[in-house]
Design a protein around this motif. Structure first.
Motif, PDB file in Angstrom:
ATOM      1  N   LYS A  74      21.916  55.166  67.814  1.00 54.73           N
ATOM      2  CA  LYS A  74      20.470  55.065  67.612  1.00 54.73           C
ATOM      3  C   LYS A  74      20.033  53.608  67.527  1.00 54.73           C
ATOM      4  O   LYS A  74      18.922  53.268  67.918  1.00 54.73           O
ATOM      5  CB  LYS A  74      20.044  55.807  66.343  1.00 54.73           C
ATOM      6  CG  LYS A  74      20.010  57.307  66.520  1.00 54.73           C
ATOM      7  CD  LYS A  74      19.510  57.991  65.261  1.00 54.73           C
ATOM      8  CE  LYS A  74      19.431  59.489  65.452  1.00 54.73           C
ATOM      9  NZ  LYS A  74      18.962  60.178  64.233  1.00 54.73           N
ATOM     10  N   VAL A  89      24.500  53.609  74.980  1.00 55.69           N
ATOM     11  CA  VAL A  89      23.165  54.097  75.309  1.00 55.69           C
ATOM     12  C   VAL A  89      22.691  53.376  76.560  1.00 55.69           C
ATOM     13  O   VAL A  89      22.805  52.151  76.660  1.00 55.69           O
ATOM     14  CB  VAL A  89      22.183  53.856  74.147  1.00 55.69           C
ATOM     15  CG1 VAL A  89      20.786  54.319  74.505  1.00 55.69           C
ATOM     16  CG2 VAL A  89      22.662  54.564  72.897  1.00 55.69           C
ATOM     17  N   THR A  92      17.065  55.051  81.276  1.00 57.57           N
ATOM     18  CA  THR A  92      16.836  55.687  82.570  1.00 57.57           C
ATOM     19  C   THR A  92      15.436  55.328  83.042  1.00 57.57           C
ATOM     20  O   THR A  92      14.507  55.220  82.239  1.00 57.57           O
ATOM     21  CB  THR A  92      16.972  57.219  82.477  1.00 57.57           C
ATOM     22  OG1 THR A  92      16.027  57.718  81.533  1.00 57.57           O
ATOM     23  CG2 THR A  92      18.369  57.625  82.052  1.00 57.57           C
ATOM     24  N   GLY A 111      13.515  57.161  79.910  1.00 57.08           N
ATOM     25  CA  GLY A 111      14.097  57.548  78.634  1.00 57.08           C
ATOM     26  C   GLY A 111      15.439  56.875  78.419  1.00 57.08           C
ATOM     27  O   GLY A 111      15.763  55.869  79.050  1.00 57.08           O
ATOM     28  N   LYS A 112      16.216  57.436  77.545  1.00 57.82           N
ATOM     29  CA  LYS A 112      17.545  56.930  77.248  1.00 57.82           C
ATOM     30  C   LYS A 112      18.523  58.095  77.273  1.00 57.82           C
ATOM     31  O   LYS A 112      18.161  59.233  76.995  1.00 57.82           O
ATOM     32  CB  LYS A 112      17.588  56.284  75.858  1.00 57.82           C
ATOM     33  CG  LYS A 112      16.737  55.049  75.745  1.00 57.82           C
ATOM     34  CD  LYS A 112      16.834  54.476  74.343  1.00 57.82           C
ATOM     35  CE  LYS A 112      15.945  53.256  74.216  1.00 57.82           C
ATOM     36  NZ  LYS A 112      15.987  52.701  72.861  1.00 57.82           N
ATOM     37  N   LYS A 113      19.776  57.784  77.614  1.00 59.18           N
ATOM     38  CA  LYS A 113      20.814  58.800  77.561  1.00 59.18           C
ATOM     39  C   LYS A 113      22.106  58.165  77.071  1.00 59.18           C
ATOM     40  O   LYS A 113      22.289  56.945  77.148  1.00 59.18           O
ATOM     41  CB  LYS A 113      21.008  59.485  78.904  1.00 59.18           C
ATOM     42  CG  LYS A 113      21.558  58.604  80.006  1.00 59.18           C
ATOM     43  CD  LYS A 113      21.717  59.422  81.269  1.00 59.18           C
ATOM     44  CE  LYS A 113      22.299  58.586  82.390  1.00 59.18           C
ATOM     45  NZ  LYS A 113      22.504  59.376  83.590  1.00 59.18           N
ATOM     46  N   VAL A 114      22.989  58.994  76.572  1.00 58.30           N
ATOM     47  CA  VAL A 114      24.282  58.523  76.087  1.00 58.30           C
ATOM     48  C   VAL A 114      25.271  58.611  77.237  1.00 58.30           C
ATOM     49  O   VAL A 114      25.371  59.641  77.906  1.00 58.30           O
ATOM     50  CB  VAL A 114      24.765  59.363  74.884  1.00 58.30           C
ATOM     51  CG1 VAL A 114      26.142  58.917  74.435  1.00 58.30           C
ATOM     52  CG2 VAL A 114      23.773  59.280  73.746  1.00 58.30           C
ATOM     53  N   ARG A 115      25.995  57.528  77.456  1.00 56.20           N
ATOM     54  CA  ARG A 115      27.028  57.497  78.483  1.00 56.20           C
ATOM     55  C   ARG A 115      28.382  57.389  77.816  1.00 56.20           C
ATOM     56  O   ARG A 115      28.516  56.812  76.748  1.00 56.20           O
ATOM     57  CB  ARG A 115      26.835  56.299  79.405  1.00 56.20           C
ATOM     58  CG  ARG A 115      25.600  56.446  80.249  1.00 56.20           C
ATOM     59  CD  ARG A 115      25.679  55.596  81.458  1.00 56.20           C
ATOM     60  NE  ARG A 115      24.493  55.863  82.264  1.00 56.20           N
ATOM     61  CZ  ARG A 115      24.123  55.129  83.271  1.00 56.20           C
ATOM     62  NH1 ARG A 115      24.819  54.072  83.603  1.00 56.20           N
ATOM     63  NH2 ARG A 115      23.051  55.432  83.962  1.00 56.20           N
TER      64      ARG A 115
END
Length: 126
Positions: A74, A89, A92, A111-115
């Motif tokens: 976060k 994080v 996108t 947005g954001k995504k977890v990689r």
């Protein structure tokens, strides 16, 4: 059902169009790994068994570790787990998409995504 019809119902007839040896490969193929899932309670049990911690202490340790990983993500930090991989994080971009069923063009917001990047030691052993 009689015993002979039960066994016939379980075994599908071999396809005449399949190449030789294909049926043997299909029979010896392992079950897909995606079907098995390790739950948090199972992880807690495994940690308790592998250490001298009680199940309650193991549950607190696992929950604390997961909370710390979530908090770091976060905050935009990456989390390295030696032997497993790295969670990070990634942002996108806004993009165009199609709504299923109606074929309407929609804009998907940024947005954001977890990689997750798998550690090379784990990748080599899979």
């Amino acid at each position: 059902m009689t015993k002979s019809t039960k066994s016939a119902a379980k075994k599908p007839a071999a396809s005449k169009t399949a190449p030789k040896g294909a049926s043997k490969a299909a029979k010896t193929a392992p079950a897909p790994a995606a079907a098995a899932k390790v739950a948090k309670t199972q992880i807690i049990d495994l940690v308790a068994d592998a250490t001298t911690l009680s199940k309650k202490q193991a549950a607190e340790a696992v929950s604390s570790m997961l909370d710390l990983v979530v908090a770091a993500l976060k905050d935009g930090k990456s989390v390295g787990l030696p032997g497993l991989g790295t969670l990070s994080v990634a942002a996108t971009a806004e993009r165009q998409g199609v709504r299923p069923g109606t074929s309407d063009r929609i804009t998907i917001p940024a947005g954001k995504k977890v990689r997750f990047k798998v550690a090379s030691t784990l990748k080599g052993t899979l």
